[in-house]
Design a protein around this motif. Structure first.
Motif, PDB file in Angstrom:
ATOM      1  N   ALA A  88     -56.702   9.440-101.397  1.00  9.98           N
ATOM      2  CA  ALA A  88     -56.443  10.872-101.563  1.00  9.98           C
ATOM      3  C   ALA A  88     -57.376  11.696-100.683  1.00  9.98           C
ATOM      4  N   ILE A  89     -58.612  11.290-100.575  1.00 12.39           N
ATOM      5  CA  ILE A  89     -59.573  11.995 -99.715  1.00 12.39           C
ATOM      6  C   ILE A  89     -59.121  11.915 -98.263  1.00 12.39           C
ATOM      7  N   ALA A  90     -58.750  10.723 -97.827  1.00 10.17           N
ATOM      8  CA  ALA A  90     -58.300  10.545 -96.440  1.00 10.17           C
ATOM      9  C   ALA A  90     -57.048  11.373 -96.163  1.00 10.17           C
ATOM     10  N   ARG A  91     -56.139  11.416 -97.116  1.00 11.39           N
ATOM     11  CA  ARG A  91     -54.911  12.191 -96.951  1.00 11.39           C
ATOM     12  C   ARG A  91     -55.232  13.687 -96.825  1.00 11.39           C
ATOM     13  N   ARG A  92     -56.111  14.201 -97.672  1.00  9.37           N
ATOM     14  CA  ARG A  92     -56.477  15.623 -97.587  1.00  9.37           C
ATOM     15  C   ARG A  92     -57.193  15.935 -96.282  1.00  9.37           C
ATOM     16  N   ARG A  93     -58.060  15.035 -95.829  1.00 11.59           N
ATOM     17  CA  ARG A  93     -58.731  15.249 -94.545  1.00 11.59           C
ATOM     18  C   ARG A  93     -57.728  15.295 -93.404  1.00 11.59           C
ATOM     19  N   GLN A  94     -56.779  14.383 -93.440  1.00 16.26           N
ATOM     20  CA  GLN A  94     -55.749  14.332 -92.414  1.00 16.26           C
ATOM     21  C   GLN A  94     -54.919  15.619 -92.426  1.00 16.26           C
ATOM     22  N   GLU A  95     -54.569  16.082 -93.604  1.00 17.03           N
ATOM     23  CA  GLU A  95     -53.794  17.320 -93.715  1.00 17.03           C
ATOM     24  C   GLU A  95     -54.569  18.511 -93.168  1.00 17.03           C
ATOM     25  N   ARG A  96     -55.881  18.558 -93.400  1.00 19.69           N
ATOM     26  CA  ARG A  96     -56.694  19.661 -92.888  1.00 19.69           C
ATOM     27  C   ARG A  96     -56.801  19.640 -91.375  1.00 19.69           C
ATOM     28  N   THR A  97     -56.862  18.464 -90.784  1.00 17.65           N
ATOM     29  CA  THR A  97     -57.016  18.375 -89.330  1.00 17.65           C
ATOM     30  C   THR A  97     -55.708  18.619 -88.588  1.00 17.65           C
ATOM     31  N   THR A  98     -54.584  18.439 -89.277  1.00 16.23           N
ATOM     32  CA  THR A  98     -53.290  18.646 -88.601  1.00 16.23           C
ATOM     33  C   THR A  98     -52.703  20.025 -88.886  1.00 16.23           C
ATOM     34  N   SER A  99     -53.335  20.798 -89.759  1.00 17.42           N
ATOM     35  CA  SER A  99     -52.775  22.132 -90.049  1.00 17.42           C
ATOM     36  C   SER A  99     -53.497  23.227 -89.323  1.00 17.42           C
TER      37      SER A  99
END
Length: 99
Positions: A88-99
């Motif tokens: 979940a942490i990795a997914r949220r980090r990924q979402e922040r870097t792609t938005s």
């Protein structure tokens, strides 16, 4: 209940609550932990070993000085502390870097 890996308290990256110095770390530690810190510090060799001691104890000092430390500890003991997974942490980090 929503989980988050975000810090509960925001602190400036330039000015941490506890500076990474021997004096600041020792001043922040509670009770016998200060003696443990100095015992490990005096045994550590200069270089990576000393850096490791300072890093580990700096983390403990940050926890000891957290204004919500007692509340967080009580929640952890009661099993009510919010948790999350590394996925979940990795997914949220990924979402922040792609938005």
């Amino acid at each position: 209940m929503s989980t988050s890996a975000q810090p509960v308290h925001k602190h400036s990256a330039e000015r941490p609550r506890v500076p990474r110095t021997i004096g600041a770390i020792s001043n922040a530690l509670r009770g016998a932990r200060r003696a443990q810190f100095f015992a490990e510090l005096l045994e550590a060799q200069q270089g990576p070993e000393l850096d490791g001691v300072l890093t580990a104890w700096w983390g403990r000092a940050m926890l000891d000085t957290d204004p919500h430390r007692d509340r967080v500890h009580a929640a952890a003991e009661a099993g009510t502390l919010p948790t999350t997974t590394m996925d979940a942490i990795a997914r949220r980090r990924q979402e922040r870097t792609t938005s």
